[in-house]
Design a protein around this motif. Structure first.
Motif, PDB file in Angstrom:
ATOM      1  N   ARG A  82       0.799  -1.203   0.000  1.00  0.00           N
ATOM      2  CA  ARG A  82       0.000   0.000   0.000  1.00  0.00           C
ATOM      3  C   ARG A  82       0.844   1.270   0.000  1.00  0.00           C
ATOM      4  O   ARG A  82       0.399   2.310  -0.499  1.00  0.00           O
ATOM      5  N   TYR A  83       2.007   1.202   0.624  1.00  0.00           N
ATOM      6  CA  TYR A  83       2.770   2.432   0.740  1.00  0.00           C
ATOM      7  C   TYR A  83       4.148   2.250   0.117  1.00  0.00           C
ATOM      8  O   TYR A  83       5.015   1.564   0.662  1.00  0.00           O
ATOM      9  N   GLY A  84       4.348   2.873  -1.053  1.00  0.00           N
ATOM     10  CA  GLY A  84       5.653   2.868  -1.678  1.00  0.00           C
ATOM     11  C   GLY A  84       6.638   3.675  -0.850  1.00  0.00           C
ATOM     12  O   GLY A  84       6.292   4.694  -0.259  1.00  0.00           O
ATOM     13  N   ASN A  85       7.889   3.194  -0.810  1.00  0.00           N
ATOM     14  CA  ASN A  85       8.952   3.805  -0.033  1.00  0.00           C
ATOM     15  C   ASN A  85       8.838   3.434   1.445  1.00  0.00           C
ATOM     16  O   ASN A  85       8.166   2.477   1.797  1.00  0.00           O
ATOM     17  N   ARG A  86       9.470   4.223   2.305  1.00  0.00           N
ATOM     18  CA  ARG A  86       9.669   3.821   3.697  1.00  0.00           C
ATOM     19  C   ARG A  86       8.736   4.544   4.669  1.00  0.00           C
ATOM     20  O   ARG A  86       8.389   5.704   4.455  1.00  0.00           O
ATOM     21  N   ILE A  87       8.395   3.823   5.746  1.00  0.00           N
ATOM     22  CA  ILE A  87       7.711   4.401   6.902  1.00  0.00           C
ATOM     23  C   ILE A  87       8.581   4.110   8.113  1.00  0.00           C
ATOM     24  O   ILE A  87       8.928   2.953   8.385  1.00  0.00           O
ATOM     25  N   ALA A  88       8.964   5.153   8.824  1.00  0.00           N
ATOM     26  CA  ALA A  88       9.955   5.054   9.894  1.00  0.00           C
ATOM     27  C   ALA A  88       9.509   4.097  10.995  1.00  0.00           C
ATOM     28  O   ALA A  88       8.385   4.184  11.502  1.00  0.00           O
ATOM     29  N   ALA A 106      14.957  -3.122   7.870  1.00  0.00           N
ATOM     30  CA  ALA A 106      15.329  -2.722   9.227  1.00  0.00           C
ATOM     31  C   ALA A 106      16.137  -1.432   9.241  1.00  0.00           C
ATOM     32  O   ALA A 106      17.072  -1.282   8.458  1.00  0.00           O
ATOM     33  N   PRO A 107      15.701  -0.497  10.126  1.00  0.00           N
ATOM     34  CA  PRO A 107      14.633  -0.629  11.126  1.00  0.00           C
ATOM     35  C   PRO A 107      13.267  -0.129  10.639  1.00  0.00           C
ATOM     36  O   PRO A 107      12.392   0.149  11.454  1.00  0.00           O
ATOM     37  N   ASN A 108      13.080  -0.047   9.314  1.00  0.00           N
ATOM     38  CA  ASN A 108      11.897   0.615   8.773  1.00  0.00           C
ATOM     39  C   ASN A 108      11.013  -0.334   7.956  1.00  0.00           C
ATOM     40  O   ASN A 108      11.410  -1.440   7.607  1.00  0.00           O
ATOM     41  N   HIS A 109       9.821   0.158   7.651  1.00  0.00           N
ATOM     42  CA  HIS A 109       8.888  -0.521   6.763  1.00  0.00           C
ATOM     43  C   HIS A 109       9.135  -0.031   5.339  1.00  0.00           C
ATOM     44  O   HIS A 109       9.343   1.168   5.117  1.00  0.00           O
ATOM     45  N   PHE A 320       5.814  11.707  -0.780  1.00  0.00           N
ATOM     46  CA  PHE A 320       7.116  11.660  -0.111  1.00  0.00           C
ATOM     47  C   PHE A 320       7.207  10.463   0.834  1.00  0.00           C
ATOM     48  O   PHE A 320       6.198  10.031   1.401  1.00  0.00           O
ATOM     49  N   PRO A 321       8.425   9.935   1.040  1.00  0.00           N
ATOM     50  CA  PRO A 321       8.599   8.856   2.015  1.00  0.00           C
ATOM     51  C   PRO A 321       8.168   9.297   3.416  1.00  0.00           C
ATOM     52  O   PRO A 321       8.309  10.472   3.780  1.00  0.00           O
TER      53      PRO A 321
END
Length: 352
Positions: A82-88, A106-109, A320-321
């Motif tokens: 669902r979410y391109g790039n990273r989620i902290a 790691a450590p992110n999604h 944006f990420p």
């Protein structure tokens, strides 16, 4: 026929993956798999009129499921959600509730989690439009899938136009508020399809700022001017000219795109050997420009080509990420009753 189908092999759980090949009036072809909605091949002409494959990928579906591929995670050609790039740290708070996601980078999604949209089978329907042949892909992401709230219905339409463009039109609805950042993760190489690096390609980006990131590639919140930095592509220059000045051995950053008029390209790439050009038109506020820094030659793709470092580049049009954790960024929250719509077009040509 403008659209043909063929088998792409069985997935590791025994499901049959299909290929759909779109052919336009000029003989260009785009081949897309139902596995991951993946663009597996894209044949476009060089300045002598010779068709060549300009994207990285594999000859069958098992290549996209091999342990080596899954461990390195290059996401060749796939639809991302669902979410391109990273989620902290794999966390975000929405309407007062905290949600926890997989920390698969790691450590992110990253890119929707362990089983994002790139690893599911999409339903497909071939068709034709006034602009050219189409492939409509659909997927229902259930409430709680990979930790995200809401039943999310997603439709992506690939169109190979008579003007030699590959258009991706995204649409989504939800029954609960949820973050959404859809994109495509194709690796392009306009010369030799990955058998040579992309450092000689010339890039122009209509962007005068980029999102500064920390050591784990999470935005700090600062939107920094590109002037005087190796991130300045406001005038065209070769990708490899200043890549050595970038921490991490290459580009993997989000540029803040400047507003453009309808149909106006915000990105232009020229490959001087083949003469091929690529222009990108999008309604998204950002683009992740990535130069294949983590490719290391362990993956063997189509035609026996081993994909080494910088074998391809990605232009992932996006929000944006980590936007769910940055109130100052453009919102990525889709709510019930609203329809998410977005469109990106990759236009191919040759130098005059």
């Amino acid at each position: 026929m403008p659209v043909s189908t063929s088998a792409f092999g069985l997935t590791t759980d025994g499901a049959a993956a299909q290929l759909y090949t779109l052919t336009n009036a000029h003989g260009l072809t785009a081949t897309i798999s139902t596995y991951g909605g993946t663009l597996t091949s894209l044949l476009v002409p060089d300045q002598a009129g010779r068709l060549g494959d300009v994207v990285l990928g594999f000859d069958d579906v098992r290549g996209y499921q091999s342990p080596e591929f899954l461990q390195s995670g290059p996401y060749f050609g796939a639809l991302i959600g669902r979410y391109g790039n990273r989620i902290a740290r794999g966390r975000f708070t929405l309407d007062g509730q905290e949600y926890t996601l997989a920390r698969n980078n790691a450590p992110n999604h990253l890119h929707g989690g362990r089983r994002g949209f790139d690893k599911v089978l999409w339903t497909a329907q071939a068709g034709e439009s006034a602009d050219g042949p189409t492939l409509t892909l659909r997927y229902l992401s259930a409430d709680g899938e990979e930790g995200y709230p809401g039943n999310l219905s997603v439709t992506v339409v690939y169109t190979l136009t008579s003007a030699n463009a590959l258009r991706l039109a995204y649409e989504a609805t939800t029954d609960q508020a949820t973050p959404l950042n859809l994109t495509n993760h194709t690796y392009f190489n306009l010369n030799l399809g990955g058998s040579a690096d992309i450092l000689g390609h010339e890039l122009e980006l209509r962007a005068d700022r980029y999102t500064v990131v920390d050591e784990t590639l999470i935005p700090t919140g600062e939107l920094r001017a590109v002037a005087g930095t190796p991130f300045d592509f406001t005038a065209p220059h070769r990708i490899g000219t200043r890549i050595g000045e970038v921490a991490g051995g290459g580009y993997d950053h989000n540029w803040v795109l400047k507003p453009a008029g309808a149909g106006e390209a915000v990105i232009r790439v020229v490959e001087p050997v083949s003469g091929r050009t690529l222009e990108v038109v999008t309604d998204q506020p950002g683009v992740q420009f990535y130069t294949g820094n983590f490719l290391d030659g362990t993956l063997t793709g189509k035609h026996g080509v081993r994909y080494g470092r910088h074998a391809g580049f990605c232009l992932e049009t996006q929000h944006f990420p980590d936007s769910p954790n940055h109130p100052g960024f453009p919102s990525t929250i889709l709510r019930p009753g609203s329809v998410f719509r977005s469109q990106t077009e990759y236009r191919f040509g040759v130098q005059a």
